[in-house]
Design an enzyme around this catalytic site. Structure first.
Site, PDB file in Angstrom:
ATOM      1  N   HIS A  18       0.774  -1.278   0.228  1.00 18.52           N
ATOM      2  CA  HIS A  18      -0.003   0.017  -0.014  1.00 18.52           C
ATOM      3  C   HIS A  18       0.804   1.240   0.004  1.00 18.52           C
ATOM      4  O   HIS A  18       2.042   1.154   0.607  1.00 18.52           O
ATOM      5  CB  HIS A  18      -1.112   0.090   1.245  1.00 18.52           C
ATOM      6  CG  HIS A  18      -1.937   1.122   1.057  1.00 18.52           C
ATOM      7  ND1 HIS A  18      -1.698   2.246   1.667  1.00 18.52           N
ATOM      8  CD2 HIS A  18      -3.316   0.931   0.747  1.00 18.52           C
ATOM      9  CE1 HIS A  18      -2.946   2.977   1.587  1.00 18.52           C
ATOM     10  NE2 HIS A  18      -3.690   2.356   1.064  1.00 18.52           N
ATOM     11  N   GLU A  75      -2.819   3.369  -7.454  1.00 21.90           N
ATOM     12  CA  GLU A  75      -3.152   4.488  -6.747  1.00 21.90           C
ATOM     13  C   GLU A  75      -2.621   5.777  -7.032  1.00 21.90           C
ATOM     14  O   GLU A  75      -1.439   6.256  -6.673  1.00 21.90           O
ATOM     15  CB  GLU A  75      -2.554   4.336  -5.082  1.00 21.90           C
ATOM     16  CG  GLU A  75      -2.867   2.991  -4.417  1.00 21.90           C
ATOM     17  CD  GLU A  75      -2.350   2.730  -3.349  1.00 21.90           C
ATOM     18  OE1 GLU A  75      -0.890   2.615  -3.525  1.00 21.90           O
ATOM     19  OE2 GLU A  75      -2.494   2.611  -2.206  1.00 21.90           O
TER      20      GLU A  75
END
Lengths: 214, 214, 214, 214
Positions: free
Chosen positions: C85, C133
């Site tokens: 992440h 992202e």
């Protein structure tokens, strides 16, 4: 008072700053050093100015790729090195290792830290000096002479509590001769600065201003 | 004497070790805690044993993915946490941040380090305790009771030089009651151990052996 | 369309969000999962909602302190895990190791990355899915439905060039049902979102809005 | 066939190796480069040998202390750089950043990785070449010509699947001319080696042996 000019990765001419620093040091009698990237240590040192590395790794000679070996920068002419700069934070065990590596290579050491507690911590590793870089002063327009004076005084006290032989430098908030004098009044025996000289239109004039009150 | 059993990522049954630790602590009057992975803190704490996290991150509540928030493990029942274990070495600034985070969440802290110099360093950050993990004792067959006693004594002296209120634990080289007693004689007020209990065929018997001399 | 709600280290009630997600998933028929911190995986999974870890470490069982073992979160009830992440960036070799660890433990994997080139890179490691992202969408007010559509389409193309079996999720810029629909039109088969649900006054209403167009 | 001699942090004389490499390259017509530490790039490049950095950081000009700026090593004479060597493992996002930084500075790039899956991953980032460093061959006595040939062939196939324009080098298991020939037969168009030349009593003879079969 010791003045260390960190050239970081600025697009400046390292030789121009080094030559100015060497001349101002000789004229003023103030100790001034310049800290270029590893790739520029040799040519900066060849100007005759006192030269410091920006970092050395904790390793010894051996199978280490992409490291900065303390002996390699010492061989290139460095006389000292920063360790754990706020832009190159290290693991505690590696700070210890880098201080030991620098000692082994004959380099003077200045270990940076954020606040008085961390200054005490790095002083316990036995470096020659420590530099306090209060986050509220880094890269900003606040100078140490106008900020809360406790910042530097507490760092000096924290280092002295652990080891009285460790010098304390002021690692942020310095851009003028008045700031240098204020740092000295708070107990610092050296200062780190960067853009104020390295990015100045006239690095020599910037250095002359810094040493004027000394 | 405080005994902290680190379960690491061993394929043991955390509940079996936790129950044994709780029983032996009650029977012997010796303080014993168990430190499981974050995912197991809640069910270990529900056994009633004193439970410690193996690590907390330096961050506060917020946009942090994959972190171990001090408040989250405290809410799950942890009463303390290790910081900077030799298998989870951290940047100095993050050790400071994790000790502050643990304090904020009401967790007791034990910061690990390799040698006396680093023990002095972490003691300066104001944790409740520090644990010295001499590399020559980690994971090996050498016990602290037969190794050079200077290893622990120098760590105790280094911590006391910086902050007399910081306890010093022995973080390696412990596998028997004799080792626990030897660590105590050298000035340690707690011990960290792992495989000697967590991987024992009979964790309860291993713990009973450890507390026997106390 | 798969909706994954990342609870990060938010001061929300994980059980409230988990219960809402479970109910909305059942009522709508849309697949919804919740990703809490490791310390909360077990109690979130016990609500019956599909539960994902926020991170697993690349290691196996053994001497690893402060790690999140894939088997430990799987045992606690996790069915999948995020890897890499943007708030937990990993070394490439460790991303590979974590995907392998997750596979070993039977966890579904979603590896995050910044841009189409990195999406191609992580797709080459053979995860079940990847999530793009874009930095310009993370944590901001720009939604994927109004931003440059190339961002998601290029990620879908980059993944397909490497491995056609890897699903592509949209990992930022989602806060409404329209955004979910827009992401689907661009080729995404799942979305990651966080504060839009986890920090909502009414998580159930927020989820109902998200699934409304599906 | 391209031969890249990595000097690591070995206690060798960089100039002696560089001079030998330059001479053997000229005599044999084989492309040979030498990769010293950053502090030695300038003086190695001044010998006239093709010079590569061992690492560049992902950053641009600016406030970065202790970094190796791509432009700085290019200015010192480097023509290429290794990225993500097994002794300098990087985060995926930083590998991407370092490849972009090297391109910006006009440096050729070779990104290292452990296995075919990771070779596919780094090939997706668009470097000029990738080098496979199978852990079973690194630093050992096993040569690529005697090991399982699948190791290199699978890496070549993994890179080609992602981007046919990316060259594949063999990054371990090379110590003789036979190994170089074997690597070429398996599809490698370059080799990385280190101690076989850098720590040889006679680097020139070692290089002559390597190029003999070509």
């Amino acid at each position: 008072m010791f003045i260390l000019v960190n050239l970081k990765a600025y697009p400046c001419d390292p030789i121009e700053v080094a030559t100015a620093a060497k001349d101002v040091a000789e004229e003023s009698g103030v100790r001034i050093a310049v800290s270029p990237q590893a790739a520029d240590v040799r040519r900066v040192a060849e100007t005759g100015v006192e030269t410091w590395a920006q970092h050395v790794d904790p390793n010894d000679y051996g199978s280490h790729t992409g490291s900065t070996l303390a002996e390699a920068v010492a061989d290139a002419g460095a006389e000292g090195t920063l360790v754990n700069h706020s832009e190159k934070r290290m693991k505690l065990a590696d700070i210890d290792g880098s201080v030991r590596a620098a000692e082994r290579a004959g380099l003077e050491t200045c270990v940076c830290a954020n606040n008085p507690a961390q200054i005490g911590a790095v002083a316990a590793l036995g470096p020659d000096s420590v530099a306090v870089e209060p986050p509220e002063l880094i890269g900003g327009d606040v100078s140490v002479s106008t900020a809360d004076p406790d910042i530097v005084e507490d760092a000096v006290a924290a280092a002295a509590n652990v080891d009285e032989d460790v010098d304390v430098f002021c690692g942020a908030g310095i851009s003028s001769g008045d700031d240098v004098a204020a740092a000295g009044d708070l107990g610092a025996t050296g200062i780190l600065l960067a853009s104020g000289v390295a990015k100045a239109d006239d690095p020599r004039a910037a250095l002359e201003d810094l040493v004027a009150p000394l």
